[in-house]
Design an enzyme around this catalytic site. Structure first.
Site, PDB file in Angstrom:
ATOM      1  N   ARG A 137      37.209  33.932  37.788  1.00  0.00           N
ATOM      2  CA  ARG A 137      36.021  33.257  38.758  1.00  0.00           C
ATOM      3  C   ARG A 137      34.738  33.844  38.115  1.00  0.00           C
ATOM      4  O   ARG A 137      34.790  34.929  37.883  1.00  0.00           O
ATOM      5  CB  ARG A 137      36.372  33.511  40.007  1.00  0.00           C
ATOM      6  CG  ARG A 137      37.555  32.628  40.787  1.00  0.00           C
ATOM      7  CD  ARG A 137      37.788  33.148  42.044  1.00  0.00           C
ATOM      8  NE  ARG A 137      39.024  32.260  42.592  1.00  0.00           N
ATOM      9  CZ  ARG A 137      40.203  32.818  42.412  1.00  0.00           C
ATOM     10  NH1 ARG A 137      40.519  33.983  42.109  1.00  0.00           N
ATOM     11  NH2 ARG A 137      41.116  32.113  43.013  1.00  0.00           N
TER      12      ARG A 137
ATOM     13  N   TYR B  80      52.774  44.037  44.780  1.00  0.00           N
ATOM     14  CA  TYR B  80      53.524  44.107  43.765  1.00  0.00           C
ATOM     15  C   TYR B  80      53.170  42.774  42.832  1.00  0.00           C
ATOM     16  O   TYR B  80      53.534  42.707  41.498  1.00  0.00           O
ATOM     17  CB  TYR B  80      55.012  44.041  44.079  1.00  0.00           C
ATOM     18  CG  TYR B  80      55.541  45.085  44.729  1.00  0.00           C
ATOM     19  CD1 TYR B  80      55.846  46.601  44.258  1.00  0.00           C
ATOM     20  CD2 TYR B  80      55.628  45.016  46.155  1.00  0.00           C
ATOM     21  CE1 TYR B  80      56.168  47.681  44.948  1.00  0.00           C
ATOM     22  CE2 TYR B  80      55.978  46.244  46.826  1.00  0.00           C
ATOM     23  CZ  TYR B  80      56.192  47.392  46.137  1.00  0.00           C
ATOM     24  OH  TYR B  80      56.835  48.499  46.986  1.00  0.00           O
TER      25      TYR B  80
ATOM     26  N   ARG C  99      38.412  27.295  34.015  1.00  0.00           N
ATOM     27  CA  ARG C  99      39.802  27.525  34.726  1.00  0.00           C
ATOM     28  C   ARG C  99      40.420  26.434  34.611  1.00  0.00           C
ATOM     29  O   ARG C  99      41.710  26.353  34.539  1.00  0.00           O
ATOM     30  CB  ARG C  99      39.308  28.310  36.426  1.00  0.00           C
ATOM     31  CG  ARG C  99      38.863  29.527  36.198  1.00  0.00           C
ATOM     32  CD  ARG C  99      38.372  29.956  37.693  1.00  0.00           C
ATOM     33  NE  ARG C  99      39.457  29.863  38.534  1.00  0.00           N
ATOM     34  CZ  ARG C  99      40.404  30.701  38.871  1.00  0.00           C
ATOM     35  NH1 ARG C  99      40.521  31.874  38.026  1.00  0.00           N
ATOM     36  NH2 ARG C  99      41.164  30.624  39.747  1.00  0.00           N
TER      37      ARG C  99
ATOM     38  N   LYS D 177      39.310  37.171  45.443  1.00  0.00           N
ATOM     39  CA  LYS D 177      39.771  36.021  46.609  1.00  0.00           C
ATOM     40  C   LYS D 177      40.825  36.165  47.539  1.00  0.00           C
ATOM     41  O   LYS D 177      40.679  36.168  48.795  1.00  0.00           O
ATOM     42  CB  LYS D 177      39.452  34.471  46.189  1.00  0.00           C
ATOM     43  CG  LYS D 177      39.691  33.576  47.061  1.00  0.00           C
ATOM     44  CD  LYS D 177      39.406  32.247  46.400  1.00  0.00           C
ATOM     45  CE  LYS D 177      39.375  31.034  47.460  1.00  0.00           C
ATOM     46  NZ  LYS D 177      39.265  29.684  46.582  1.00  0.00           N
TER      47      LYS D 177
ATOM     48  N   HIS E 246      45.765  32.050  41.831  1.00  0.00           N
ATOM     49  CA  HIS E 246      45.862  31.081  42.710  1.00  0.00           C
ATOM     50  C   HIS E 246      46.855  31.387  43.834  1.00  0.00           C
ATOM     51  O   HIS E 246      46.875  30.807  44.947  1.00  0.00           O
ATOM     52  CB  HIS E 246      46.298  29.803  42.415  1.00  0.00           C
ATOM     53  CG  HIS E 246      44.962  28.991  41.624  1.00  0.00           C
ATOM     54  ND1 HIS E 246      44.921  28.107  41.035  1.00  0.00           N
ATOM     55  CD2 HIS E 246      43.665  29.437  41.970  1.00  0.00           C
ATOM     56  CE1 HIS E 246      43.908  27.579  40.336  1.00  0.00           C
ATOM     57  NE2 HIS E 246      42.958  28.324  41.047  1.00  0.00           N
TER      58      HIS E 246
ATOM     59  N   HIS F 281      33.007  28.110  36.194  1.00  0.00           N
ATOM     60  CA  HIS F 281      34.313  27.788  36.881  1.00  0.00           C
ATOM     61  C   HIS F 281      35.149  26.666  36.344  1.00  0.00           C
ATOM     62  O   HIS F 281      36.469  26.816  36.041  1.00  0.00           O
ATOM     63  CB  HIS F 281      34.043  27.489  38.122  1.00  0.00           C
ATOM     64  CG  HIS F 281      35.352  27.390  39.067  1.00  0.00           C
ATOM     65  ND1 HIS F 281      36.329  26.852  39.058  1.00  0.00           N
ATOM     66  CD2 HIS F 281      35.611  28.418  40.272  1.00  0.00           C
ATOM     67  CE1 HIS F 281      37.225  27.117  39.883  1.00  0.00           C
ATOM     68  NE2 HIS F 281      36.911  28.160  40.788  1.00  0.00           N
TER      69      HIS F 281
END
Length: 405
Positions: free
Chosen positions: A243, A368, A335, A270, A358, A332
């Site tokens: 991003r 993890y 992506r 995010k 995402h 962006h």
């Protein structure tokens, strides 16, 4: 007298084959070897015929009578039961030989013609990855609309909305080919449109170009006459597809050149968990060049006026505007392009989603997930960097999944 189950069961082989007669010309044929088969005598145009229904005990007495009655009804309608059975078997054999994948590959051979090699390669890979595993083994003439709907929704459910739409449209072309060659009688995709079954993607401000336009954009980036840091920022964004906020806020302390990793801390993500970006050799090269330019700062991309703050988030957008991509591409947008290309080239959806950061992380496993499938993601990132490099040179690059094993 009609046969009984007990009589059939107790029938023993003798030195010669013999018959046990049931009603309606049905009989059990017993051979010296001990096999028992159901047979039925009937006349067609004055000629006697003998039809076999199967072996006992696979076919019981009651089932043999049902088969006899069904065959008799066909005969009474003027249809020769044995000839009809041969026709049905032939139709089934032809249908099985003309599976959707077989017909699809025949369509592809004709369709690709003089089309762009890269576009043709993506189309075939999309079929092999998304369509053939679902309906490829089915006879093309047997596939129903609901099967296509289920397949299309399954692709869309993993977030690949564009691929779902294109797969549906390609299937429609294959069915038209099948009809033209006498392999099917109707197109089950003709009655609906992708918009009837797919939820429209919510529009946002993240405009992006199509993959076919990527080579030209990469050449514009290479020739960009603005600030060197801006050009390097766009190149790094293309290579890592993070991003914009994650890129411009990057600190040199987050990078490990020895392990070729960029670890973005949780507070800048995010998803609020650490994110690992494997760095391809091309990305490391960009970083080494950038180190010469901005290595004096803790930030990779310090602002022009205040070096303690990162560059404006509009810097990349403004540079793309100067290149002629206003309203067509954003930072962006890399992506979206990466996601589309990597999905079409057959990389695992989960690996792509993890690299895009995402995938939602459950609190128990949040610590993890940042390293999950790291080897596969490194192979994915290396391929993407090679893909960009090849695109810049006008080449076609196919993935080598052995490196991701």
């Amino acid at each position: 007298m009609p046969l009984t189950d007990i009589a059939v069961k107790k029938a023993k082989p003798t030195l010669k084959a013999y018959r046990l007669t049931d009603s309606g010309s049905l009989f059990l044929f017993v051979t010296p070897a001990g096999s028992k088969s159901w047979r039925w005598k009937y006349l067609v145009d004055g000629k006697q015929k003998l039809m076999t229904f199967g072996l006992y005990p696979d076919i019981s007495l009651a089932q043999a009578r049902e088969l006899r009655d069904a065959a008799r009804r066909q005969k009474n309608k003027g249809v020769d039961p044995m000839a009809e059975r041969k026709t049905v078997k032939l139709v089934r054999r032809v249908a099985s030989e003309n599976s959707f994948s077989t017909v699809g590959k025949a369509w592809f051979t004709q369709w690709k013609g003089d089309r762009n090699a890269r576009h043709a390669d993506y189309t075939l890979r999309r079929l092999e990855t998304n369509v053939f595993p679902e309906i490829g083994a089915r006879p093309v003439s047997d596939i129903q609309t609901l099967e296509l709907v289920a397949m299309t929704k399954k692709i869309a459910d993993r977030g690949a909305l564009d691929i779902a739409k294109r797969s549906f449209q390609t299937c429609s072309q294959i069915f038209r080919y099948a009809i033209a060659h006498g392999l099917a009688t109707r197109n089950p995709a003709a009655d609906i449109k992708p918009s009837d079954i797919l939820v429209s993607r919510q529009k946002n401000n993240h405009a992006r170009i199509d993959a076919k336009e990527l080579p030209e954009l990469l050449r514009h980036i290479e020739a960009y006459q603005g600030a060197a840091t801006t050009r390097l920022a766009i190149k790094l964004m293309a290579l890592t597809f993070v991003r914009t906020s994650e890129l411009i806020g990057a600190h040199w302390a987050e990078f490990d050149f020895e392990s070729a990793q960029w670890r973005i801390p949780a507070h800048r993500m995010k998803m609020k968990t650490e994110h690992i970006v494997p760095l391809a050799p091309q990305a490391v090269e960009v970083l080494r060049t950038l180190k010469i330019v901005s290595g004096h700062s803790k930030l990779l991309f310090p602002g022009e006026r205040d070096h303690e703050k990162p560059m404006s988030n509009n810097t990349i957008l403004s540079a793309l505007k100067r290149m002629g991509y206003q309203g067509r591409m954003t930072g962006h947008g890399f992506r979206g392009v990466a996601s589309t290309v990597l999905h079409e080239q057959g990389f695992e959806h989960e690996h792509i989603e993890l690299q895009l950061a995402h995938t939602e992380r459950k609190s128990v496993s949040a610590a993890y997930n940042h390293a999950k499938y790291l080897d596969q993601r490194r192979a994915l990132m290396n391929h993407w960097a090679n893909y960009l490099q090849a695109s810049l040179g006008g080449q076609v690059l196919r993935p080598d999944f052995r490196k991701a094993a």
